[in-house]
Write an enzyme that holds these catalytic residues in place. Structure first.
Site, PDB file in Angstrom:
ATOM      1  N   HIS A 129       0.827  -1.199   0.000  1.00  0.00           N
ATOM      2  CA  HIS A 129       0.000   0.000   0.000  1.00  0.00           C
ATOM      3  C   HIS A 129       0.864   1.253   0.000  1.00  0.00           C
ATOM      4  O   HIS A 129       0.883   2.019   0.958  1.00  0.00           O
ATOM      5  CB  HIS A 129      -0.943  -0.018   1.206  1.00  0.00           C
ATOM      6  CG  HIS A 129      -1.854  -1.203   1.200  1.00  0.00           C
ATOM      7  ND1 HIS A 129      -2.534  -1.644   2.302  1.00  0.00           N
ATOM      8  CD2 HIS A 129      -2.213  -2.036   0.189  1.00  0.00           C
ATOM      9  CE1 HIS A 129      -3.252  -2.715   1.981  1.00  0.00           C
ATOM     10  NE2 HIS A 129      -3.070  -2.964   0.713  1.00  0.00           N
TER      11      HIS A 129
HETATM   12  C1  LIG Z   1      -0.877  -8.888  -2.683  1.00  0.00           C
HETATM   13  C2  LIG Z   1      -1.587  -7.581  -2.788  1.00  0.00           C
HETATM   14  C3  LIG Z   1      -2.803  -7.421  -2.171  1.00  0.00           C
HETATM   15  C4  LIG Z   1      -3.491  -6.231  -2.271  1.00  0.00           C
HETATM   16  N1  LIG Z   1      -4.708  -6.139  -1.681  1.00  0.00           N
HETATM   17  C5  LIG Z   1      -5.401  -4.982  -1.763  1.00  0.00           C
HETATM   18  C6  LIG Z   1      -6.682  -4.866  -1.188  1.00  0.00           C
HETATM   19  O1  LIG Z   1      -7.199  -5.798  -0.571  1.00  0.00           O
HETATM   20  N2  LIG Z   1      -7.328  -3.690  -1.277  1.00  0.00           N
HETATM   21  C7  LIG Z   1      -6.782  -2.628  -1.937  1.00  0.00           C
HETATM   22  O2  LIG Z   1      -7.405  -1.581  -1.963  1.00  0.00           O
HETATM   23  N3  LIG Z   1      -5.573  -2.725  -2.519  1.00  0.00           N
HETATM   24  C8  LIG Z   1      -4.869  -3.875  -2.460  1.00  0.00           C
HETATM   25  N4  LIG Z   1      -3.651  -3.965  -3.057  1.00  0.00           N
HETATM   26  C9  LIG Z   1      -3.140  -2.823  -3.809  1.00  0.00           C
HETATM   27  C10 LIG Z   1      -3.738  -2.798  -5.208  1.00  0.00           C
HETATM   28  O3  LIG Z   1      -3.385  -3.959  -5.890  1.00  0.00           O
HETATM   29  C11 LIG Z   1      -3.221  -1.578  -5.928  1.00  0.00           C
HETATM   30  O4  LIG Z   1      -3.611  -0.435  -5.201  1.00  0.00           O
HETATM   31  C12 LIG Z   1      -3.796  -1.424  -7.314  1.00  0.00           C
HETATM   32  O5  LIG Z   1      -3.709  -2.613  -8.051  1.00  0.00           O
HETATM   33  C13 LIG Z   1      -3.051  -0.313  -8.011  1.00  0.00           C
HETATM   34  O6  LIG Z   1      -3.589  -0.095  -9.280  1.00  0.00           O
HETATM   35  P1  LIG Z   1      -2.759   0.701 -10.353  1.00  0.00           P
HETATM   36  O7  LIG Z   1      -3.540   0.660 -11.598  1.00  0.00           O
HETATM   37  O8  LIG Z   1      -2.374   2.011  -9.796  1.00  0.00           O
HETATM   38  O9  LIG Z   1      -1.394  -0.091 -10.492  1.00  0.00           O
HETATM   39  P2  LIG Z   1      -1.134  -1.590 -10.937  1.00  0.00           P
HETATM   40  O10 LIG Z   1      -2.288  -2.443 -10.696  1.00  0.00           O
HETATM   41  O11 LIG Z   1       0.152  -1.972 -10.327  1.00  0.00           O
HETATM   42  O12 LIG Z   1      -0.946  -1.477 -12.497  1.00  0.00           O
HETATM   43  C14 LIG Z   1       0.138  -0.826 -13.073  1.00  0.00           C
HETATM   44  C15 LIG Z   1       0.438  -1.467 -14.408  1.00  0.00           C
HETATM   45  O13 LIG Z   1       1.426  -0.710 -15.066  1.00  0.00           O
HETATM   46  C16 LIG Z   1       2.345  -1.553 -15.691  1.00  0.00           C
HETATM   47  N5  LIG Z   1       3.601  -0.812 -15.848  1.00  0.00           N
HETATM   48  C17 LIG Z   1       4.409  -0.353 -14.851  1.00  0.00           C
HETATM   49  N6  LIG Z   1       5.460   0.287 -15.385  1.00  0.00           N
HETATM   50  C18 LIG Z   1       5.312   0.249 -16.730  1.00  0.00           C
HETATM   51  C19 LIG Z   1       6.078   0.752 -17.808  1.00  0.00           C
HETATM   52  N7  LIG Z   1       7.217   1.413 -17.603  1.00  0.00           N
HETATM   53  N8  LIG Z   1       5.636   0.530 -19.058  1.00  0.00           N
HETATM   54  C20 LIG Z   1       4.486  -0.158 -19.276  1.00  0.00           C
HETATM   55  N9  LIG Z   1       3.719  -0.657 -18.296  1.00  0.00           N
HETATM   56  C21 LIG Z   1       4.124  -0.444 -17.031  1.00  0.00           C
HETATM   57  C22 LIG Z   1       2.440  -2.728 -14.749  1.00  0.00           C
HETATM   58  O14 LIG Z   1       2.921  -3.875 -15.401  1.00  0.00           O
HETATM   59  C23 LIG Z   1       1.008  -2.872 -14.271  1.00  0.00           C
HETATM   60  O15 LIG Z   1       0.263  -3.744 -15.071  1.00  0.00           O
HETATM   61  C24 LIG Z   1      -2.936  -5.146  -2.978  1.00  0.00           C
HETATM   62  C25 LIG Z   1      -1.705  -5.295  -3.592  1.00  0.00           C
HETATM   63  C26 LIG Z   1      -1.033  -6.489  -3.509  1.00  0.00           C
HETATM   64  C27 LIG Z   1       0.276  -6.601  -4.182  1.00  0.00           C
END
Ligand SMILES: Cc1cc2nc3c(=O)[nH]c(=O)nc-3n(C[C@H](O)[C@H](O)[C@H](O)COP(=O)(O)OP(=O)(O)OC[C@H]3O[C@@H](n4cnc5c(N)ncnc54)[C@H](O)[C@@H]3O)c2cc1C
Ligand code: SF4
Lengths: 255, 570
Positions: free
Chosen positions: B500
């Site tokens: 987080h």
């Molecule tokens: C084990 C685990 C459990 C979790 N449980 C919870 C929960 O219960 N409740 C909750 O609210 N949150 C939880 N989270 C957090 C939640 O997963 C994240 O807050 C959320 O997925 C973030 O979304 P996002 O789109 O910002 O980033 P992400 O889901 O991380 O997506 C980012 C994407 O960008 C891509 N990327 C990164 N850099 C590049 C680049 N340079 N070029 C191209 N692509 C790139 C990555 O491959 C990824 O697919 C958890 C996280 C984990 C790891």
């Protein structure tokens, strides 16, 4: 056939073993006979009592239970060390009979053993305790250094192969290794190896049996873990404990 | 380098934030290129998904650290070193991002969070916030956020129950709360006895079959226990792959390019002109010009891409000036109490990532802080994720960690232990920040992100306080043996367990103290939108995704406005 041969060759009394060892004829505690290759089996261990190892050979039809990485003597040391981490007791089998050493062998042979998904660019500095390990040595090599270290230590301080020691002595050596007091290689202390040994042993006891350990799901059975079920909606609502017959991923094949 | 034809919008990263932006823009008829460094994924990939070793311990769905990682130091006196293997921070990779392997606990932040500085000063006086804690208001209120939360929850089908002490809801949760298990009932009874108001954790593991407003139909959770760190083989866990991404694909307006790793954002000093990315299979690099660049590459790469592309002003901890990398925050998870039962066994092998129960009484400012030396609070909770055997070997303290006793005790308690946990807020501190590492590089030769972070005095005080509450609840439940972790140890990049992370590209009303406005549009380059928990000025005691999902809906509204009428949206 193979099993029978193994059993006869395992039956070695310790005086004879010591004699042969001193004349340089053993490898990792195994007596070298004429048909060297045939002696090696995944089920060999540190047993020195002939009564324990005679009896009906196990019909083991699992082709996965063979070595792809270790030499036979490396396998034996691993098996003996893992058994101390997770010993046989009245609850059930220990690491040895769960084939944990086979699991470890397969893991070290896999890309994981070569640190495929770890960040390996230098420089490698000595970390603070909060920064996680900074080790340049690949996992597979660290493990080999570790088991060699166990045997060297045992020979130096106990005048014996590691696998021939009593369990208590093996434990004392493992504690030394756990504390990091033993140097395995310039810049590589034994605690890193020990942590890996401990982790791999637990994984080998409880990972899906397709990885080579957790033989017949006995690791799961001991702790009443059901393995892989598609739905547990009913069970989680029950007040009393529901013991399920474990299922492994193989049960999901073909679905 | 091959230069591709210009497109209206390029999105970097296809997790929750990227997926929501893609679906909202493509539904409105905008053509979008989605660049994702990992592979494409679908529900049926998980038929062999119940594999604890592969998915949890070998991090199948997570970022490949051989290509990039972060470096960490607890303070400026230390040399930052790379997190070489997992580790905490199990960052996502591939379509769906961490939204495929998350737990699905889907909260709203509190009205207090959005106006934390004003409300704290109003209630406790100007001196309550110590100057080294960089608390600031978010630039918009809970009431302004509410419609976006509502949209996110309906899209994902969140299962839950209304909580009196939290912000007002325009609608109940789209699906009812998750099932209660005996363990959760014990927590419920004990906390009610103590005068608290327990509620079921809002869950993205659907409690019942659900059809969302986009017409996506999904089935109910089976409490299969392979949830946190795993993909869901039923599509019951809300994941961008089973919600927003298929909607975007269906419009025909999404050009999704997987195995495409963005290396930097091109810009002319005022605006972005496109991005450079590498095909991760062939290594070939491409220039993708675009009118609008949307960064949804998770907190770490959102910050790193800006710094490596020289967009915005890096935060300087000495002067307090600059915004990129500022207000990095985490969460505090110490303070838990573990209950060991000698003669009771629970069916703990089953469960779901968001199955749990919690009390709201110690969150935010729901309790008086007048005489306390910390602000904000924690969610006190008991969860049932499914105790998989490699990861869960509970032993009473004093038991050796291997050998005969270890085996005996860990098996004895395998089905006879649960915890009363605490998940505490993390407030920004001037010495906790993100910048570029001077030494370590990724596989493209670009500097890694360096994290300078440790728990603060505030965090430690909060943990001490909450540990007394978890202990009190554990004692009320009653167990043969209770152990309470009373102190927060220093931050450890290989041990602490939660992903987080927040801050680094924070939102606000003032360009001096924030990097993006409340549409997550950059003050310094108005055609760049930076979306994710990177926008949070501080971290609350709740999991972040509900809030970053809501902000993604607000940002997509902003982007559509910008397409109509370029310029600053505020
Ligand atoms: C084990 C685990 C459990 C979790 N449980 C919870 C929960 O219960 N409740 C909750 O609210 N949150 C939880 N989270 C957090 C939640 O997963 C994240 O807050 C959320 O997925 C973030 O979304 P996002 O789109 O910002 O980033 P992400 O889901 O991380 O997506 C980012 C994407 O960008 C891509 N990327 C990164 N850099 C590049 C680049 N340079 N070029 C191209 N692509 C790139 C990555 O491959 C990824 O697919 C958890 C996280 C984990 C790891
Ligand atoms: S616990 Fe439920 S939501 Fe999670 S993976 Fe299993 S079925 Fe899917």
């Amino acid at each position: 056939m193979a099993d029978k041969r193994k059993d006869t060759n395992e039956v070695v009394d310790s005086t004879k073993r010591r004699f042969i060892k001193n004349s340089g004829l053993t490898v990792g505690g195994l007596v070298l006979g004429g048909a060297l290759g045939g002696l090696v089996s995944v089920n060999t261990g540190s047993k020195t009592n002939s009564e324990e190892v005679t009896g009906t050979p196990k019909a083991d039809s699992n082709p996965n239970a063979a070595l792809m990485f270790f030499t036979p003597d490396q396998h034996q040391i691993t098996e003996a060390a893992a058994e101390r981490i997770y010993p046989e007791d009245d609850l059930g089998p220990g690491a040895k009979d769960l084939d944990v050493a086979i699991y470890i062998d397969h893991q070290l042979a896999s890309p994981w053993g070569g640190n495929d998904k770890a960040y390996m660019s230098g420089p490698f500095h000595k970390p603070e305790p909060t920064q996680g390990p900074q080790i340049k040595v690949l996992r597979k090599n660290l493990f080999l250094l570790g088991i060699k270290g166990l045997n060297d230590y045992s020979n130096k301080h106990y005048d014996s192969e590691f696998i021939e020691l009593e369990g208590d002595d093996q434990d004392d050596i493992l504690k030394e290794f756990e504390s990091g007091k033993v140097n395995l290689h310039p810049g590589v202390t034994s605690d890193h190896f020990f942590t890996m040994l401990r982790t791999l042993t637990i994984e080998g006891a409880y990972a899906d049996p397709m990885y080579g350990g957790n033989k017949d799901m006995q690791g799961w059975k001991m702790r009443k873990f059901p393995g892989s079920y598609m739905s547990l909606t009913e069970e989680i609502q029950k007040d009393s404990f529901v013991e399920l017959e474990p299922q492994s991923l193989k049960d999901h094949m073909g679905h | 380098m091959k230069k591709l034809p210009k497109v209206p919008v390029v999105i970097v990263g296809m997790g929750w934030a990227g997926g929501i932006i893609a679906s909202e823009l493509t539904k409105a008829g905008v053509e979008v290129v989605g660049l994702e460094r990992g592979k494409d994924r679908q529900t049926k990939d998980y038929m062999m998904g119940h594999d604890e070793l592969r998915y949890q311990h070998r991090a199948e769905l997570m970022q490949d650290l051989s290509k990039e990682t972060i470096t960490h130091r607890n303070n400026e006196k230390m040399k930052a070193l790379p997190m070489r293997s997992y580790g905490t921070f199990i960052v996502g990779d591939g379509v769906g991002g961490a939204g495929s392997h998350w737990n699905g606990q889907t909260y709203r932040f509190l009205p207090y969070d959005f106006e934390i500085k004003s409300l704290t000063e109003k209630k406790y006086g100007k001196n309550k916030i110590k100057p080294e804690y960089l608390l600031q208001d978010w630039g918009l209120t809970y009431d302004e956020m509410e419609p976006y939360y509502d949209t996110f929850e309906k899209m994902a089908g969140i299962s839950g129950e209304t909580v009196e002490l939290y912000g007002k809801r325009s609608n109940p949760y789209p699906t009812g709360p998750m099932l209660k298990t005996p363990v959760l009932e014990e927590f419920e009874e004990a906390t009610k006895n103590l005068g608290y108001s327990p509620y079921m954790i809002p869950s993205a593991n659907l409690s019942e079959a659900y059809e969302n407003p986009d017409g996506i139909k999904r089935s109910a959770c089976q409490y299969c226990a392979y949830c946190e760190n795993f993909g869901c083989e039923y599509g019951a866990k809300s994941d961008p792959v089973v919600t927003v991404i298929p909607v975007a694909k269906q419009t025909g307006n999404l050009d999704l390019r997987t195995h495409s790793n963005v290396i930097r954002v091109l810009n002319d000093g005022k605006k972005a002109t496109g991005v450079v990315y590498a095909d991760t299979i062939t290594g070939e690099e491409f220039e993708q010009p675009a009118d609008i660049v949307v960064l949804t590459s998770y907190v770490f790469n959102n910050v790193r891409l800006l710094l490596n592309s020289k967009i915005g002003t890096p935060y300087n901890p000495k002067t307090g000036k600059g915004t990129i990398g500022k207000n990095y925050a985490y969460q505090v998870s110490a303070g838990e109490s573990t209950l060991f039962f000698d003669d009771k066994e629970y069916n703990l092998y089953g469960g779901a990532g968001a199955l749990g129960i919690e009390i709201p009484d110690y969150t935010g400012d729901n309790f008086d802080h007048k005489d306390l030396n910390f602000l904000h609070g924690a969610g006190i909770r008991t969860t049932q994720y499914g105790d998989r055997p490699i990861a869960n070997n509970p032993i009473p303290s004093g038991t050796p960690s291997w050998g005969a006793d270890f085996k005996k005790q860990s098996i004895k308690y395998a089905n006879s232990t649960f915890k009363v946990k605490s998940q505490g807020a993390s407030l920004p501190h001037k010495d906790n920040y993100l910048d570029l590492d001077p030494t370590y590089k990724d596989e493209y030769g670009m500097p890694l992100l360096r994290m300078t972070y440790d728990y603060t005095e505030q965090d430690k005080e909060l943990v001490k306080y909450m540990s007394k509450i978890t202990k009190k609840i554990a004692e009320e439940i009653g167990a043969d043996h209770i152990e309470t972790q009373e102190e927060q140890a220093p931050f450890n990049v290989n041990k602490d367990t939660n992903t987080h992370n927040t801050g680094g590209v924070i939102m606000g009303a003032d360009p001096e103290t924030s990097a993006v406005n409340t549409y997550l549009q950059m003050w310094d380059a108005d055609n760049v939108f930076v979306i994710g928990a990177s926008a949070f000025p501080h971290n609350s005691c709740f999991n972040p995704t509900g809030t970053l999902g809501a902000l993604s809906y607000r940002a997509s509204e902003g982007i559509l406005k910008y397409i109509d009428k370029p310029g600053s949206l505020v």
